[in-house]
Design a protein around this motif. Sequence first.
Motif, PDB file in Angstrom:
ATOM      1  N   PHE A   1       0.842  -1.199   0.000  1.00 60.58           N
ATOM      2  CA  PHE A   1       0.000   0.000   0.000  1.00 60.58           C
ATOM      3  C   PHE A   1       0.871   1.240   0.000  1.00 60.58           C
ATOM      4  O   PHE A   1       2.033   1.212   0.419  1.00 60.58           O
ATOM      5  CB  PHE A   1      -0.955   0.006   1.208  1.00 60.58           C
ATOM      6  N   ILE A   2       0.310   2.313  -0.514  1.00 63.73           N
ATOM      7  CA  ILE A   2       0.962   3.619  -0.545  1.00 63.73           C
ATOM      8  C   ILE A   2      -0.004   4.545   0.173  1.00 63.73           C
ATOM      9  O   ILE A   2      -1.123   4.759  -0.279  1.00 63.73           O
ATOM     10  CB  ILE A   2       1.182   4.093  -2.001  1.00 63.73           C
ATOM     11  N   ILE A   3       0.451   5.077   1.284  1.00 66.79           N
ATOM     12  CA  ILE A   3      -0.480   5.595   2.265  1.00 66.79           C
ATOM     13  C   ILE A   3      -1.470   6.621   1.722  1.00 66.79           C
ATOM     14  O   ILE A   3      -2.678   6.452   1.866  1.00 66.79           O
ATOM     15  CB  ILE A   3       0.265   6.096   3.534  1.00 66.79           C
ATOM     16  N   PHE A   4      -0.997   7.701   1.105  1.00 67.95           N
ATOM     17  CA  PHE A   4      -1.965   8.728   0.707  1.00 67.95           C
ATOM     18  C   PHE A   4      -2.768   8.314  -0.521  1.00 67.95           C
ATOM     19  O   PHE A   4      -3.930   8.707  -0.672  1.00 67.95           O
ATOM     20  CB  PHE A   4      -1.286  10.092   0.537  1.00 67.95           C
ATOM     21  N   ASP A   5      -2.180   7.477  -1.381  1.00 67.44           N
ATOM     22  CA  ASP A   5      -2.943   6.986  -2.535  1.00 67.44           C
ATOM     23  C   ASP A   5      -4.098   6.100  -2.088  1.00 67.44           C
ATOM     24  O   ASP A   5      -5.192   6.155  -2.641  1.00 67.44           O
ATOM     25  CB  ASP A   5      -2.041   6.158  -3.469  1.00 67.44           C
ATOM     26  N   ASP A   6      -3.825   5.257  -1.086  1.00 70.95           N
ATOM     27  CA  ASP A   6      -4.831   4.260  -0.722  1.00 70.95           C
ATOM     28  C   ASP A   6      -5.756   4.720   0.402  1.00 70.95           C
ATOM     29  O   ASP A   6      -6.859   4.208   0.524  1.00 70.95           O
ATOM     30  CB  ASP A   6      -4.140   2.949  -0.304  1.00 70.95           C
ATOM     31  N   TYR A   7      -5.286   5.628   1.235  1.00 67.97           N
ATOM     32  CA  TYR A   7      -6.057   5.959   2.436  1.00 67.97           C
ATOM     33  C   TYR A   7      -6.204   7.462   2.661  1.00 67.97           C
ATOM     34  O   TYR A   7      -6.535   7.873   3.769  1.00 67.97           O
ATOM     35  CB  TYR A   7      -5.389   5.334   3.671  1.00 67.97           C
ATOM     36  N   GLY A   8      -5.941   8.263   1.636  1.00 68.24           N
ATOM     37  CA  GLY A   8      -5.954   9.714   1.800  1.00 68.24           C
ATOM     38  C   GLY A   8      -7.211  10.231   2.491  1.00 68.24           C
ATOM     39  O   GLY A   8      -7.152  11.159   3.311  1.00 68.24           O
ATOM     40  N   ASP A   9      -8.338   9.598   2.206  1.00 68.48           N
ATOM     41  CA  ASP A   9      -9.604  10.091   2.760  1.00 68.48           C
ATOM     42  C   ASP A   9      -9.779   9.751   4.237  1.00 68.48           C
ATOM     43  O   ASP A   9     -10.750  10.163   4.858  1.00 68.48           O
ATOM     44  CB  ASP A   9     -10.785   9.542   1.951  1.00 68.48           C
ATOM     45  N   ARG A  10      -8.839   9.012   4.811  1.00 69.76           N
ATOM     46  CA  ARG A  10      -8.982   8.644   6.232  1.00 69.76           C
ATOM     47  C   ARG A  10      -7.959   9.366   7.118  1.00 69.76           C
ATOM     48  O   ARG A  10      -7.789   9.000   8.281  1.00 69.76           O
ATOM     49  CB  ARG A  10      -8.883   7.121   6.379  1.00 69.76           C
ATOM     50  N   PHE A  11      -7.291  10.385   6.565  1.00 72.58           N
ATOM     51  CA  PHE A  11      -6.285  11.085   7.364  1.00 72.58           C
ATOM     52  C   PHE A  11      -6.914  11.755   8.589  1.00 72.58           C
ATOM     53  O   PHE A  11      -6.332  11.764   9.673  1.00 72.58           O
ATOM     54  CB  PHE A  11      -5.533  12.127   6.522  1.00 72.58           C
ATOM     55  N   GLY A  12      -8.098  12.323   8.437  1.00 69.50           N
ATOM     56  CA  GLY A  12      -8.759  12.995   9.557  1.00 69.50           C
ATOM     57  C   GLY A  12      -9.024  12.046  10.715  1.00 69.50           C
ATOM     58  O   GLY A  12      -8.751  12.367  11.884  1.00 69.50           O
ATOM     59  N   GLU A  13      -9.543  10.880  10.372  1.00 72.41           N
ATOM     60  CA  GLU A  13      -9.795   9.847  11.392  1.00 72.41           C
ATOM     61  C   GLU A  13      -8.499   9.516  12.137  1.00 72.41           C
ATOM     62  O   GLU A  13      -8.457   9.446  13.368  1.00 72.41           O
ATOM     63  CB  GLU A  13     -10.346   8.588  10.708  1.00 72.41           C
ATOM     64  N   PHE A  14      -7.445   9.287  11.361  1.00 71.40           N
ATOM     65  CA  PHE A  14      -6.144   8.976  11.962  1.00 71.40           C
ATOM     66  C   PHE A  14      -5.688  10.090  12.898  1.00 71.40           C
ATOM     67  O   PHE A  14      -5.268   9.842  14.028  1.00 71.40           O
ATOM     68  CB  PHE A  14      -5.106   8.753  10.863  1.00 71.40           C
ATOM     69  N   LEU A  15      -5.750  11.322  12.410  1.00 68.75           N
ATOM     70  CA  LEU A  15      -5.165  12.427  13.166  1.00 68.75           C
ATOM     71  C   LEU A  15      -5.892  12.617  14.499  1.00 68.75           C
ATOM     72  O   LEU A  15      -5.258  12.872  15.531  1.00 68.75           O
ATOM     73  CB  LEU A  15      -5.198  13.713  12.338  1.00 68.75           C
ATOM     74  N   THR A  16      -7.188  12.474  14.491  1.00 68.99           N
ATOM     75  CA  THR A  16      -7.967  12.596  15.727  1.00 68.99           C
ATOM     76  C   THR A  16      -7.547  11.513  16.725  1.00 68.99           C
ATOM     77  O   THR A  16      -7.255  11.805  17.893  1.00 68.99           O
ATOM     78  CB  THR A  16      -9.471  12.455  15.398  1.00 68.99           C
ATOM     79  N   GLN A  17      -7.510  10.278  16.243  1.00 65.56           N
ATOM     80  CA  GLN A  17      -7.175   9.158  17.134  1.00 65.56           C
ATOM     81  C   GLN A  17      -5.738   9.271  17.639  1.00 65.56           C
ATOM     82  O   GLN A  17      -5.457   9.102  18.828  1.00 65.56           O
ATOM     83  CB  GLN A  17      -7.389   7.835  16.387  1.00 65.56           C
TER      84      GLN A  17
END
Lengths: 344, 344
Positions: free
Chosen positions: A282-298
């Motif tokens: 996986f390539i983080i922003f290509d595959d999960y870019g839309d979940r950065f907000g969730e990550f940052l909060t947690q």
Amino acid sequence: MSQSRTVNRQITLASRPVGAPTADNFRTLETPVPTPADGQLLLRNVYLSLDPYMRGRMSDAPSYTAPVGIGEVMGAGTVARVEVSRRPDFRVGDLVLAHGGWQDYALSDGSGLQRLDADMAQPSLALGVLGMPGFTAYMGLLDIGQPKAGETVVVAAASGAVGSVVGQIGKLKGCRVVGIAGGPEKCRYVVDELGFDACIDHRAPDFAQQLEAACADGIDVYYENVGGAVFDAVLPLLNAKARIPVCGLIAHYNDTRLPPGPDRLGLLTRTLLTRRIKMQGFIIFDDYGDRFGEFLTQMSDWVTQGKIKFREDIVDGLENAPQAFIGLLEGHNFGKLVVRLVPE
Amino acid sequence: MSQSRTVNRQITLASRPVGAPTADNFRTLETPVPTPADGQLLLRNVYLSLDPYMRGRMSDAPSYTAPVGIGEVMGAGTVARVEVSRRPDFRVGDLVLAHGGWQDYALSDGSGLQRLDADMAQPSLALGVLGMPGFTAYMGLLDIGQPKAGETVVVAAASGAVGSVVGQIGKLKGCRVVGIAGGPEKCRYVVDELGFDACIDHRAPDFAQQLEAACADGIDVYYENVGGAVFDAVLPLLNAKARIPVCGLIAHYNDTRLPPGPDRLGLLTRTLLTRRIKMQGFIIFDDYGDRFGEFLTQMSDWVTQGKIKFREDIVDGLENAPQAFIGLLEGHNFGKLVVRLVPE
């Protein structure tokens, strides 16, 4: 030498490395600080992130990131201050996460910038535990690795920016976590400070035996960020239904040719089949870019609560970036490697 | 020779093969037909399934199925009739899917039996398109492969029990489907009868070039059931985010050692990383046993409606099972290989 108000130091790719990069592959230029046009910002880089993936960009072999051209400024994520704004949406003094590159100043049209709290106590964390490496650890382990309580998680480069977070999340999920790191000092830190159950020194002559002993119930999740001899030792220990998120292969980045045989490609495939293993790159922003907000909060919560610890390896001065990067590929850093361009 | 009412012919494993199995690895015994005890059934095998996975069971290397012991009857799925019942839940004449093995008769305590319609027109299908091979094709392609309309699906052994179903389901899902098979006759069948978009002969000297030409938009799903030279040709054509369900590796089952180098294990891992590919092994009943009902309902509909076609390669006589199995591993069968023990 520190930042000037008139001169923009830039480190460019002088030539493509054959094997390990050397100082000769980089060139330092001094150019005038650019002047933003209407709609542009002038950014002053404050912190510069050095990450293993950059080695791939120095080559022109097909990879997941486009190569840096010869003579171009080396790319990098940076924490930057807005020095001049000719845009209504940014003000002088704003702190942003940018792709500012290995240089003192960069122009931006505002696209791809992420605002940071201007009073953030430790802005460099936006390049580490609260940024790309932390996000990579989080999504790869949780979404692909799917660790369950009681399972065994193994991660290499365990004192590094990604591995340290992988292991601590594994502990939060109730797993047995075994780290792999280079040297006794890093191993002690991983166990004593980060709370891993064990950490094996990959330089030990009996590394594979030690890893096997530390993984008495086999390995359920192997978070792959190194490859090479570590993967060789992991392969026979993988349990049925194991998961292998693949985020990096630092052991191979300097390879100039395939290693000698026998050819174990079929052995790997057969292992995936007979043990019903999932292996996924996986390539983080290509595959999960839309979940950065969730990550940052947690992750911000975990960091604030002291549940996730981190360590930074801060190098002062842009001029030291090439040597620090060369050392990163050899495991000389201890924690997330960041270059500080502006003395505090 | 056909089935006797008093003699149970049994084919046992005489010795473990080194490389390809030979007739010497099997032994035919004649033993008395066993007598069921209270709570047991006597089953008479009618059809016997021959499948590539059985090669793995002939070796004692670690695999996903326990090895057959020397002197033990070779295992196999069978369609069988209940000849004697000393259980209240089965009656004489009932038709069942059983693990009856390479023999005329088997005792059963009823566990693991699956009832079939006693008047089923073509009971052998329970060993093929409506049984384990069809189920393997269905779950591997749909659950792991996740094909989307417009994507390119590639499958080898395309005229065989699994590959033929994989490709036809791919077509039902709106994919471009490229098969790989051995020889022009099988390739014609795959395209003309099964409706694949193309089929490449893996024996052609320019096989890799032909495959590349047939996959102009790259490969999104490669259903892996062979390995070897086919995988080598597929690897450079895999698209970003490709999925590789791994259900078998027939090209490797007779390997006695790893092939010569260079070692491409790291190359495979690097390809998974840079193209963000998922590769996942599975063992059909271990991983998806609870979804057999769903599969059977859907596949029965497709078969009835003529949307999924199938071809059987029926060999008469238990005594011919060893030679038929040896031929299966060399690709001599054309369609699902089944041994008919009882002449119709």
